[in-house]
Design a protein around this motif. Structure first.
Motif, PDB file in Angstrom:
ATOM      1  N   GLN A   7       0.950  -1.113  -0.598  1.00  0.00           N
ATOM      2  CA  GLN A   7      -0.081  -0.031  -0.484  1.00  0.00           C
ATOM      3  C   GLN A   7       0.624   1.168   0.236  1.00  0.00           C
ATOM      4  O   GLN A   7       0.474   2.262  -0.689  1.00  0.00           O
ATOM      5  CB  GLN A   7      -1.001  -0.202   1.016  1.00  0.00           C
ATOM      6  N   ARG A   8       1.622   0.956   0.414  1.00  0.00           N
ATOM      7  CA  ARG A   8       2.928   2.307   0.593  1.00  0.00           C
ATOM      8  C   ARG A   8       4.152   2.225  -0.730  1.00  0.00           C
ATOM      9  O   ARG A   8       4.603   3.176  -0.473  1.00  0.00           O
ATOM     10  CB  ARG A   8       3.777   2.616   2.653  1.00  0.00           C
ATOM     11  N   ARG A   9       3.524   1.608  -1.369  1.00  0.00           N
ATOM     12  CA  ARG A   9       4.824   1.654  -2.574  1.00  0.00           C
ATOM     13  C   ARG A   9       5.949   1.443  -1.873  1.00  0.00           C
ATOM     14  O   ARG A   9       6.941   2.291  -2.747  1.00  0.00           O
ATOM     15  CB  ARG A   9       4.504   2.466  -3.512  1.00  0.00           C
ATOM     16  N   PHE A  10       6.763   0.656  -1.278  1.00  0.00           N
ATOM     17  CA  PHE A  10       7.694   0.155  -0.761  1.00  0.00           C
ATOM     18  C   PHE A  10       8.742   0.198  -1.783  1.00  0.00           C
ATOM     19  O   PHE A  10       8.124  -0.677  -2.262  1.00  0.00           O
ATOM     20  CB  PHE A  10       8.399  -0.431   0.588  1.00  0.00           C
ATOM     21  N   PRO A  11       9.576   0.291  -2.143  1.00  0.00           N
ATOM     22  CA  PRO A  11      10.317   0.161  -2.771  1.00  0.00           C
ATOM     23  C   PRO A  11      11.188  -0.725  -2.866  1.00  0.00           C
ATOM     24  O   PRO A  11      12.678  -1.221  -2.939  1.00  0.00           O
ATOM     25  CB  PRO A  11      12.033   1.492  -3.132  1.00  0.00           C
ATOM     26  N   VAL A  12      10.646  -2.248  -3.072  1.00  0.00           N
ATOM     27  CA  VAL A  12      10.780  -3.426  -2.660  1.00  0.00           C
ATOM     28  C   VAL A  12      11.453  -3.806  -4.125  1.00  0.00           C
ATOM     29  O   VAL A  12      11.015  -4.132  -5.167  1.00  0.00           O
ATOM     30  CB  VAL A  12       9.745  -4.324  -2.892  1.00  0.00           C
ATOM     31  N   LYS A  13      12.565  -4.076  -4.084  1.00  0.00           N
ATOM     32  CA  LYS A  13      13.557  -5.009  -6.284  1.00  0.00           C
ATOM     33  C   LYS A  13      12.727  -6.291  -5.714  1.00  0.00           C
ATOM     34  O   LYS A  13      12.487  -7.063  -6.792  1.00  0.00           O
ATOM     35  CB  LYS A  13      14.673  -4.810  -5.495  1.00  0.00           C
ATOM     36  N   LYS A  14      13.100  -6.786  -4.574  1.00  0.00           N
ATOM     37  CA  LYS A  14      12.883  -8.516  -4.797  1.00  0.00           C
ATOM     38  C   LYS A  14      12.048  -8.894  -3.172  1.00  0.00           C
ATOM     39  O   LYS A  14      13.001  -8.154  -2.010  1.00  0.00           O
ATOM     40  CB  LYS A  14      13.964  -9.249  -4.792  1.00  0.00           C
ATOM     41  N   LEU A  15      10.767  -9.203  -2.887  1.00  0.00           N
ATOM     42  CA  LEU A  15       9.878  -9.746  -1.684  1.00  0.00           C
ATOM     43  C   LEU A  15      10.815 -11.058  -1.826  1.00  0.00           C
ATOM     44  O   LEU A  15      10.003 -12.268  -2.066  1.00  0.00           O
ATOM     45  CB  LEU A  15       8.709  -9.574  -1.881  1.00  0.00           C
ATOM     46  N   VAL A  16      11.329 -11.298  -0.037  1.00  0.00           N
ATOM     47  CA  VAL A  16      11.712 -12.816   0.231  1.00  0.00           C
ATOM     48  C   VAL A  16      10.058 -13.036   1.313  1.00  0.00           C
ATOM     49  O   VAL A  16      10.412 -12.458   2.059  1.00  0.00           O
ATOM     50  CB  VAL A  16      12.857 -13.618   0.441  1.00  0.00           C
ATOM     51  N   LEU A  17       8.961 -13.923   1.370  1.00  0.00           N
ATOM     52  CA  LEU A  17       8.593 -14.644   2.611  1.00  0.00           C
ATOM     53  C   LEU A  17       9.098 -15.991   2.821  1.00  0.00           C
ATOM     54  O   LEU A  17       9.191 -16.851   2.468  1.00  0.00           O
ATOM     55  CB  LEU A  17       7.281 -14.509   1.873  1.00  0.00           C
ATOM     56  N   THR A  27       1.495 -19.627  -1.983  1.00  0.00           N
ATOM     57  CA  THR A  27       1.819 -18.608  -1.754  1.00  0.00           C
ATOM     58  C   THR A  27       1.060 -17.542  -1.523  1.00  0.00           C
ATOM     59  O   THR A  27       0.071 -17.181  -1.127  1.00  0.00           O
ATOM     60  CB  THR A  27       2.083 -18.537  -3.978  1.00  0.00           C
ATOM     61  N   THR A  28       1.008 -16.550  -2.021  1.00  0.00           N
ATOM     62  CA  THR A  28       0.607 -15.086  -2.057  1.00  0.00           C
ATOM     63  C   THR A  28       1.038 -14.087  -3.526  1.00  0.00           C
ATOM     64  O   THR A  28       1.348 -14.860  -3.645  1.00  0.00           O
ATOM     65  CB  THR A  28       1.102 -14.480  -0.516  1.00  0.00           C
ATOM     66  N   THR A  29      -0.020 -13.042  -2.923  1.00  0.00           N
ATOM     67  CA  THR A  29       0.697 -11.185  -3.999  1.00  0.00           C
ATOM     68  C   THR A  29       1.357 -10.568  -3.570  1.00  0.00           C
ATOM     69  O   THR A  29       0.655 -10.085  -2.633  1.00  0.00           O
ATOM     70  CB  THR A  29      -0.477 -11.247  -4.939  1.00  0.00           C
ATOM     71  N   PHE A  30       1.923  -9.886  -3.948  1.00  0.00           N
ATOM     72  CA  PHE A  30       3.046  -9.337  -3.728  1.00  0.00           C
ATOM     73  C   PHE A  30       3.288  -7.903  -5.232  1.00  0.00           C
ATOM     74  O   PHE A  30       3.350  -8.147  -6.303  1.00  0.00           O
ATOM     75  CB  PHE A  30       3.930  -8.679  -3.150  1.00  0.00           C
ATOM     76  N   ASN A  31       2.619  -6.508  -4.780  1.00  0.00           N
ATOM     77  CA  ASN A  31       2.184  -5.814  -6.325  1.00  0.00           C
ATOM     78  C   ASN A  31       2.107  -6.604  -7.552  1.00  0.00           C
ATOM     79  O   ASN A  31       2.354  -6.629  -8.829  1.00  0.00           O
ATOM     80  CB  ASN A  31       3.489  -4.973  -6.647  1.00  0.00           C
ATOM     81  N   GLY A  32       0.731  -7.577  -7.844  1.00  0.00           N
ATOM     82  CA  GLY A  32       0.353  -8.149  -8.777  1.00  0.00           C
ATOM     83  C   GLY A  32       1.328  -9.810  -8.987  1.00  0.00           C
ATOM     84  O   GLY A  32       0.333  -9.900 -10.000  1.00  0.00           O
ATOM     85  N   LYS A  33       2.431  -9.842  -7.986  1.00  0.00           N
ATOM     86  CA  LYS A  33       3.373 -10.575  -8.549  1.00  0.00           C
ATOM     87  C   LYS A  33       2.670 -12.273  -8.127  1.00  0.00           C
ATOM     88  O   LYS A  33       2.678 -12.165  -6.397  1.00  0.00           O
ATOM     89  CB  LYS A  33       4.555 -10.581  -9.049  1.00  0.00           C
ATOM     90  N   GLY A 302       0.434  -0.079  15.491  1.00  0.00           N
ATOM     91  CA  GLY A 302       0.674  -0.877  16.374  1.00  0.00           C
ATOM     92  C   GLY A 302       1.300  -1.862  16.240  1.00  0.00           C
ATOM     93  O   GLY A 302       2.044  -2.743  16.969  1.00  0.00           O
ATOM     94  N   ALA A 303       2.000  -1.847  14.933  1.00  0.00           N
ATOM     95  CA  ALA A 303       2.859  -2.898  14.968  1.00  0.00           C
ATOM     96  C   ALA A 303       3.071  -3.305  13.224  1.00  0.00           C
ATOM     97  O   ALA A 303       4.212  -2.503  12.466  1.00  0.00           O
ATOM     98  CB  ALA A 303       1.981  -4.903  14.535  1.00  0.00           C
ATOM     99  N   ALA A 304       2.630  -3.764  11.760  1.00  0.00           N
ATOM    100  CA  ALA A 304       3.519  -3.589  10.587  1.00  0.00           C
ATOM    101  C   ALA A 304       3.520  -1.931  10.450  1.00  0.00           C
ATOM    102  O   ALA A 304       4.280  -2.226   9.600  1.00  0.00           O
ATOM    103  CB  ALA A 304       1.839  -4.053   9.620  1.00  0.00           C
ATOM    104  N   LEU A 305       2.571  -0.904  10.657  1.00  0.00           N
ATOM    105  CA  LEU A 305       2.514   0.486  10.002  1.00  0.00           C
ATOM    106  C   LEU A 305       4.428   0.657  10.585  1.00  0.00           C
ATOM    107  O   LEU A 305       5.141   1.463   9.860  1.00  0.00           O
ATOM    108  CB  LEU A 305       1.883   1.396   9.887  1.00  0.00           C
ATOM    109  N   ASN A 306       4.583   0.586  11.396  1.00  0.00           N
ATOM    110  CA  ASN A 306       5.304   0.760  12.543  1.00  0.00           C
ATOM    111  C   ASN A 306       6.751   0.313  12.217  1.00  0.00           C
ATOM    112  O   ASN A 306       7.778   1.114  11.425  1.00  0.00           O
ATOM    113  CB  ASN A 306       5.226   1.102  14.262  1.00  0.00           C
TER     114      ASN A 306
END
Ligand code: 2RA
Length: 314
Positions: A7-17, A27-33, A302-306
């Motif tokens: 939502q905050r368009r963090f400049p993620v080059k690669k997301l590793v979950l 699986t889940t989606t992130f930025n449509g992928k 209280g957690a994720a946003l901070n």
């Protein structure tokens, strides 16, 4: 955290979950992928710049140092590292400067009930230096996890249809009730109450601050509320407090005279980023001390946003 990064368009080059073996392969989606969840192992952090942890204290205790040793800057949402003297405990609007001193490469995210109170009290502390905080919390079930929210919802439905629904996640029924459900700490306080004491002093950098907490779970799905009374080293009146809060970073002030329903409420705060402050008023008996009512989404600010805000500022 994943949704907040998106939502905050963090400049993620690669997301590793990363998660347990049980979740690996999902699986889940992130930025449509589509992103496939991988099993967490000591080798998982090669090439990772920022590692956000929210997997419980035991996983954080073991893996935060491994991630830091691999070169990642670690932001940990568990309580594992919060009181470590070599780990900064950070609310970006309050003490982001502490994050620069992280000899272990780890930054700790405070407890949700502490975070929202610190955002509200920071401008007042800067102006008049806090002496004593008396706080009563009304904490949502989402703070205890997904199973707790399910228990509230299902137990409420059961009771409304006259069926029994014995408590499982909570020590007593949470539907139509309020419960102190945290583990015991010292002096007949709960662990949650002690977190508010110790974390407040560390974040504000003032071990002389007195904190008198009572934490309670209420039958609310999301959004913690807190009734806060504060005294200071010089008198601070409600009018000045409102002026300070009106433009304070991260705060949305509900101003104006008391009126039924005209105050911050969990149903309005849920899903939003701000810390909502209202009912700012002079104490009736002790001049120069004030009350305020503080509400925020305990899963977001209280957690994720901070945690994501710390990463953004890094
Ligand atoms: C709670 N603050 O609400 C604690 C942990 N999220 O139970």
């Amino acid at each position: 955290m994943v949704r907040t990064l998106e939502q905050r368009r963090f400049p993620v080059k690669k997301l590793v979950l990363l998660a347990s073996k049980r979740s690996a392969g999902q699986t889940t989606t992130f930025n449509g992928k589509t992103v496939t969840i991988e099993e967490l192992t000591p080798a998982s952090f090669a090439g990772v710049d920022i590692a956000l942890f929210s997997a419980g204290g035991s996983v954080s205790k073991e893996y935060c140092p491994i991630a830091a040793a691999a070169g990642a800057t670690v932001i940990d949402n568990s309580s594992a590292w919060r009181m470590d003297p070599d780990v900064p405990l950070v609310v970006p609007e309050v003490n982001m400067e502490h994050a620069a001193n992280r000899p272990k490469g780890i930054i700790a995210n405070p407890n949700c009930s502490t975070i929202q109170m610190m955002v509200a009290l920071k401008p007042l502390h800067d102006a008049a230096r806090i002496k004593h905080i008396v706080v009563s919390t009304y904490q949502a079930t989402s703070g205890k996890g997904h199973a707790a929210v399910t228990e509230l919802e299902e137990q409420t439905q059961a009771k409304l249809s006259g069926k029994d629904y014995p408590p499982k996640v909570f020590p007593s029924p949470i539907a139509f009730n309020v419960v102190c459900d945290w583990k015991a700490g010292d002096m007949d306080y709960s662990e949650e109450e002690w977190k508010m004491v110790h974390e407040t002093r560390k974040i504000l950098g003032d071990q002389s601050i007195l904190v008198s907490p009572t934490t309670v779970r209420v039958p609310v799905v999301n959004g913690h509320s807190e009734a806060v009374y504060v005294s200071f080293h010089r008198p601070l009146h409600a009018a000045e407090a409102k002026d300070l809060l009106r433009n304070a970073e991260g705060v949305e002030l509900t101003d104006g005279p008391y009126a039924p329903g005209k105050h911050p409420q969990p149903i309005d705060a849920a899903g939003k980023d701000a810390v909502y402050v209202g009912r700012v008023r002079d104490d009736i008996g002790v001049p120069g001390t004030i009350h305020l009512f503080v509400v925020a989404d305990n899963l977001r600010k209280g957690a994720a946003l901070n945690a994501v805000q710390i990463a953004e500022r890094l």
